[in-house]
Design an enzyme around this catalytic site. Structure first.
Site, PDB file in Angstrom:
ATOM      1  N   LEU A 159       0.782  -1.247   0.000  1.00 42.38           N
ATOM      2  CA  LEU A 159       0.000   0.000   0.000  1.00 42.38           C
ATOM      3  C   LEU A 159       0.814   1.297   0.000  1.00 42.38           C
ATOM      4  O   LEU A 159       0.251   2.360   0.278  1.00 42.38           O
ATOM      5  CB  LEU A 159      -1.016   0.021   1.167  1.00 42.38           C
ATOM      6  CG  LEU A 159      -2.088  -1.061   1.135  1.00 42.38           C
ATOM      7  CD1 LEU A 159      -3.059  -0.879   2.308  1.00 42.38           C
ATOM      8  CD2 LEU A 159      -2.871  -1.044  -0.176  1.00 42.38           C
ATOM      9  N   ASP A 160       2.095   1.221  -0.265  1.00 42.18           N
ATOM     10  CA  ASP A 160       2.854   2.465  -0.435  1.00 42.18           C
ATOM     11  C   ASP A 160       4.015   2.247  -1.415  1.00 42.18           C
ATOM     12  O   ASP A 160       5.117   2.745  -1.204  1.00 42.18           O
ATOM     13  CB  ASP A 160       3.357   2.972   0.920  1.00 42.18           C
ATOM     14  CG  ASP A 160       3.735   4.466   0.885  1.00 42.18           C
ATOM     15  OD1 ASP A 160       3.357   5.151  -0.085  1.00 42.18           O
ATOM     16  OD2 ASP A 160       4.426   4.927   1.808  1.00 42.18           O
ATOM     17  N   ILE A 161       3.735   1.489  -2.470  1.00 45.50           N
ATOM     18  CA  ILE A 161       4.786   1.257  -3.467  1.00 45.50           C
ATOM     19  C   ILE A 161       4.949   2.515  -4.307  1.00 45.50           C
ATOM     20  O   ILE A 161       3.968   3.076  -4.809  1.00 45.50           O
ATOM     21  CB  ILE A 161       4.439   0.043  -4.370  1.00 45.50           C
ATOM     22  CG1 ILE A 161       4.347  -1.222  -3.509  1.00 45.50           C
ATOM     23  CG2 ILE A 161       5.487  -0.126  -5.477  1.00 45.50           C
ATOM     24  CD1 ILE A 161       3.987  -2.469  -4.281  1.00 45.50           C
TER      25      ILE A 161
END
Ligand SMILES: Nc1ncnc2c1ncn2[C@@H]1O[C@H](COP(=O)(O)OP(=O)(O)O)[C@@H](O)[C@H]1O
Ligand SMILES: [Mg+2]
Length: 317
Positions: A159-161
């Site tokens: 969820l934070d690539i």
């Protein structure tokens, strides 16, 4: 809430068996230090330190900026802890290795193996006038997806690539850093904290319809990261795209520069409707690791464009 700059732990500070060497980075949610372990081997230590909630103005202990923030701080701490526990169970060459996890100084610390290299973001910035080549993009993301597949197998979403959380070791192999799911849960349940998404890399369902989050959400961010390798900036933010989509397909923007096959992959990952994207990392990887694609020969316009941009760059310096 104030947004003061918190002091890092001092160099030489003894944190259980570890000695702090220096701060490496400080974000809004945590600080990362280079440290050494009991055998003087280097490690990276991440300290949970949401700067909008707590203060460290000297010494080692952190205190809430306002007693009312304490429950939020503790909830975030729990999320950070849960995330660390989950990550500690993953041992994969393309995922940052978590070695230890402990509480101290009223907060929590995550010890990771220290990796030498730089982020993909840095790599993109350094090459502004010469975008990453197709072969490099395929190699980096092909390997990175091995790591992401392992993460998804453990029922964790990253969820934070984004390029700033993709680290390239000195030997060129990539790894995933900085799992944002803890932050997501944390900010989602605390409307006082603005969500810490990075515009452009988060899929629309991360802003709303969070029940629709799944592997395809990380896949959107992978597509946006490949897009950023080509454009040197992120695509339009997902929430804005839902209102007025100005996304220019990669297939149009870089026709003749990258293979149609790779451009189609980017556009596929960046579909607004999550059902229209690759549904699993494996499905995406199959496409990315194909070797029957054709990289276009650089045409005259392209060579001239490159010549002029380099020339301008030389003159600027
Ligand atoms: N294991 C590690 N080895 C080396 N450097 C690291 C490591 N983890 C983080 N860093 C450095 O710290 C920076 C910030 O780490 P990150 O996990 O992305 O935290 P955040 O973005 O929340 O501050 C990275 O860009 C990288 O430069
Ligand atoms: Mg980060």
């Amino acid at each position: 809430m104030g947004q003061q700059v918190n002091l890092p732990l001092p160099n030489g500070y003894q944190l259980q068996d570890y000695t702090i060497v220096k701060p490496l980075s400080s974000g809004g949610f945590s600080m990362v230090y280079l440290a050494t372990d009991a055998d003087t081997l280097p490690v990276a230590i991440k300290e949970y330190m949401p700067s909008s909630l707590v203060l460290r103005t000297g010494g080692d202990i952190i205190v809430p900026e306002n007693p009312d923030y304490l429950p939020t701080f503790r909830y975030g701490l729990k999320c950070f802890f849960e995330e660390g526990k989950a990550l500690a169970g993953i041992s994969h060459p393309n995922v940052v290795r978590v070695l230890n996890f402990f509480r101290a100084n009223e907060t929590v610390y995550m010890v990771m193996s220290y990796e030498q290299g730089r982020t993909l973001q840095k790599e993109i910035q350094l090459r502004q006038n010469e975008p990453l080549k197709e072969s490099m993009i395929r190699l980096v993301f092909g390997q990175l997806l091995n790591g992401l597949r392992e993460v998804h197998l453990h029922k964790i979403l990253h969820l934070d690539i984004k390029p700033a959380n993709i680290y390239i070791r000195q030997d060129g192999t990539p790894l995933l850093l900085d799992f944002g799911s803890a932050r997501q849960t944390f900010t989602q349940n605390n409307p006082r904290l603005s969500p810490m998404f990075t515009p452009g890399f988060a899929p629309p369902e991360q802003y709303r319809d969070r029940d629709n989050l799944g592997p395809w959400s990380d896949i959107y961010s992978v597509g946006a990261s490949i897009y950023a390798c080509m454009a040197a900036h992120a695509p339009q933010a997902g929430d804005l795209r839902m209102m007025d989509d100005k996304y220019m397909p990669a297939g149009k923007l870089w026709k003749g520069i990258y293979s149609q096959d790779l451009l189609d992959i980017v556009d596929w990952c960046l579909e607004l409707d999550f059902l229209n994207r690759p549904q699993s990392v494996l499905q995406l990887q199959k496409e990315l690791l194909r070797n029957d694609y054709k990289v276009p020969e650089p045409g005259l316009t392209q060579r001239l464009r490159k010549f002029f941009s380099q020339d301008m760059f030389a003159r600027k310096r």
